[in-house]
Design a protein around this motif. Sequence first.
Motif, PDB file in Angstrom:
ATOM      1  N   ARG A  10       0.847  -1.209   0.000  1.00 38.30           N
ATOM      2  CA  ARG A  10       0.000   0.000   0.000  1.00 38.30           C
ATOM      3  C   ARG A  10       0.877   1.253   0.000  1.00 38.30           C
ATOM      4  O   ARG A  10       0.564   2.237  -0.673  1.00 38.30           O
ATOM      5  CB  ARG A  10      -0.939   0.001   1.203  1.00 38.30           C
ATOM      6  CG  ARG A  10      -2.019  -1.077   1.132  1.00 38.30           C
ATOM      7  CD  ARG A  10      -3.149  -0.810   2.107  1.00 38.30           C
ATOM      8  NE  ARG A  10      -2.714  -0.766   3.502  1.00 38.30           N
ATOM      9  CZ  ARG A  10      -2.565  -1.834   4.268  1.00 38.30           C
ATOM     10  NH1 ARG A  10      -2.814  -3.030   3.773  1.00 38.30           N
ATOM     11  NH2 ARG A  10      -2.182  -1.712   5.537  1.00 38.30           N
ATOM     12  N   GLU A  13       2.131   1.893  -3.425  1.00 31.73           N
ATOM     13  CA  GLU A  13       1.085   2.446  -4.289  1.00 31.73           C
ATOM     14  C   GLU A  13       0.868   3.931  -4.017  1.00 31.73           C
ATOM     15  O   GLU A  13       0.593   4.717  -4.930  1.00 31.73           O
ATOM     16  CB  GLU A  13      -0.222   1.691  -4.072  1.00 31.73           C
ATOM     17  CG  GLU A  13      -0.194   0.244  -4.550  1.00 31.73           C
ATOM     18  CD  GLU A  13      -1.439  -0.512  -4.128  1.00 31.73           C
ATOM     19  OE1 GLU A  13      -2.283   0.089  -3.425  1.00 31.73           O
ATOM     20  OE2 GLU A  13      -1.570  -1.693  -4.489  1.00 31.73           O
ATOM     21  N   ASP A  73      -3.279   4.362   8.068  1.00 27.40           N
ATOM     22  CA  ASP A  73      -2.984   3.521   6.915  1.00 27.40           C
ATOM     23  C   ASP A  73      -2.185   4.346   5.910  1.00 27.40           C
ATOM     24  O   ASP A  73      -2.373   5.564   5.806  1.00 27.40           O
ATOM     25  CB  ASP A  73      -4.297   3.057   6.276  1.00 27.40           C
ATOM     26  CG  ASP A  73      -4.074   2.077   5.146  1.00 27.40           C
ATOM     27  OD1 ASP A  73      -4.013   0.868   5.423  1.00 27.40           O
ATOM     28  OD2 ASP A  73      -3.945   2.535   3.985  1.00 27.40           O
ATOM     29  N   GLY A  75      -2.619   4.747   2.963  1.00 22.22           N
ATOM     30  CA  GLY A  75      -3.549   5.421   2.079  1.00 22.22           C
ATOM     31  C   GLY A  75      -3.989   6.785   2.584  1.00 22.22           C
ATOM     32  O   GLY A  75      -4.496   7.608   1.806  1.00 22.22           O
ATOM     33  N   ARG A 352     -10.246   6.293   4.400  1.00 16.94           N
ATOM     34  CA  ARG A 352      -8.819   6.146   4.690  1.00 16.94           C
ATOM     35  C   ARG A 352      -8.426   6.904   5.951  1.00 16.94           C
ATOM     36  O   ARG A 352      -7.468   7.686   5.970  1.00 16.94           O
ATOM     37  CB  ARG A 352      -7.979   6.614   3.498  1.00 16.94           C
ATOM     38  CG  ARG A 352      -8.153   5.756   2.260  1.00 16.94           C
ATOM     39  CD  ARG A 352      -7.303   6.260   1.111  1.00 16.94           C
ATOM     40  NE  ARG A 352      -7.381   5.375  -0.044  1.00 16.94           N
ATOM     41  CZ  ARG A 352      -6.760   5.591  -1.195  1.00 16.94           C
ATOM     42  NH1 ARG A 352      -5.996   6.669  -1.331  1.00 16.94           N
ATOM     43  NH2 ARG A 352      -6.883   4.749  -2.206  1.00 16.94           N
TER      44      ARG A 352
END
Length: 394
Positions: A10, A13, A73, A75, A352
């Motif tokens: 993650r 990304e 997170d 994200g 998120r």
Amino acid sequence: MSSRRSSADRAAEVAPFFDGARLRLARHLAGLRKSDLAALVDKSATAVAAWESGAKRPTAATVAQLALSLSVDPGFFAVRPEDVAALSTTPHFRSLRSTSQLARDQAYAYGQLAVDIATSLERHVEFPDPDVPSFPVFADDQDGDGPERAARLVRQEWGIDVGPAGHLVRLLENQGVLVVFSPPQTALVDAYSFDSKLRPVVVLNPIKRDYYRQRFDIAHELGHLVMHADAEPGGRIVEDQAHRFAAELLMPADQIRDLLPVTMGGNVWRTLARLKEQWGVSIQALLYRARWLGRLSDVSYRNAMTTISARGWRRNEPGLVAAIEQPSLLPRAVELLVQEGIDEAQLITQCRVPPDLFRTITARAPGNDSPPPVEPPINPHPAGGRVVSLLERR
């Protein structure tokens, strides 16, 4: 190991789409200075500053470290359609001297996160459009009646009937204002407000659970939203103006003046108790209003406040209403979406944000420890692929 790889994936990304403003928001939420965060990830404060400003971008490995250190997170750091921080005005805190800059940054970040969550939920649920009247009152207008005129304008434009104002939280929510409780870690900061341009926000203190005082807090913060879009926050004059706005909104002079006592003799305390329940304000607010409107002399007011102190009512007045007003905009949105088959875990993933903060922001009461109140009807129906929820205006 699989969860670590998942987190690393993650982070990889997110790294190309890393937004420094989101890092600053996460750091403020955690109550950390740049140097504190730098120590946690074994980097320099200069590096943290560069990431936050966008001058440099952290590696995927560093993104993973930042996420772990800030309990979010990876994200969370991804760029969003709107930069909430950039679109937000400076918040109005009651006293800039009584709280540290770190505490104010943490509280403000929490309010911005509430806007972030509301904006994410609005992909599925339609909230009322913001409709807060603008009536600028400047700090040099000390002797004018600007705050009172602003309050009368709000009562007129929002259709508040003659007499006591009703459920204030519901009133603000019906006009598109986001009202939430702050988490316990920001409880040292009193109620505050700011305009995010996406949606005005009022954040209530989670510890102050007095129905009557809470209503005055809400009216006070509404005053800032109406009058002080460009005012320097925290000044005595600006705070006094917000108090005057709240007093006129909750206790209009032309409606309450003749009901207020002119002396503290006889059955005056019984009269004050009756007025307290009728208008939904504290006895102390009524006494101050009586002095401000010239009903009580300064001597009578001081004697009355001495009695208030002697009876232990400064912070704990007797009253019939024990339950505070509770927000319903975000809680009902989550409930509605769950009924439509979108569970809470999906919403948290979409937003998120840390699950605990999501639940705090979308809760009805501090700590979510109160039973849900009876809600006004909400009429959900699909429209263009979206679930639409309209709060009934009352």
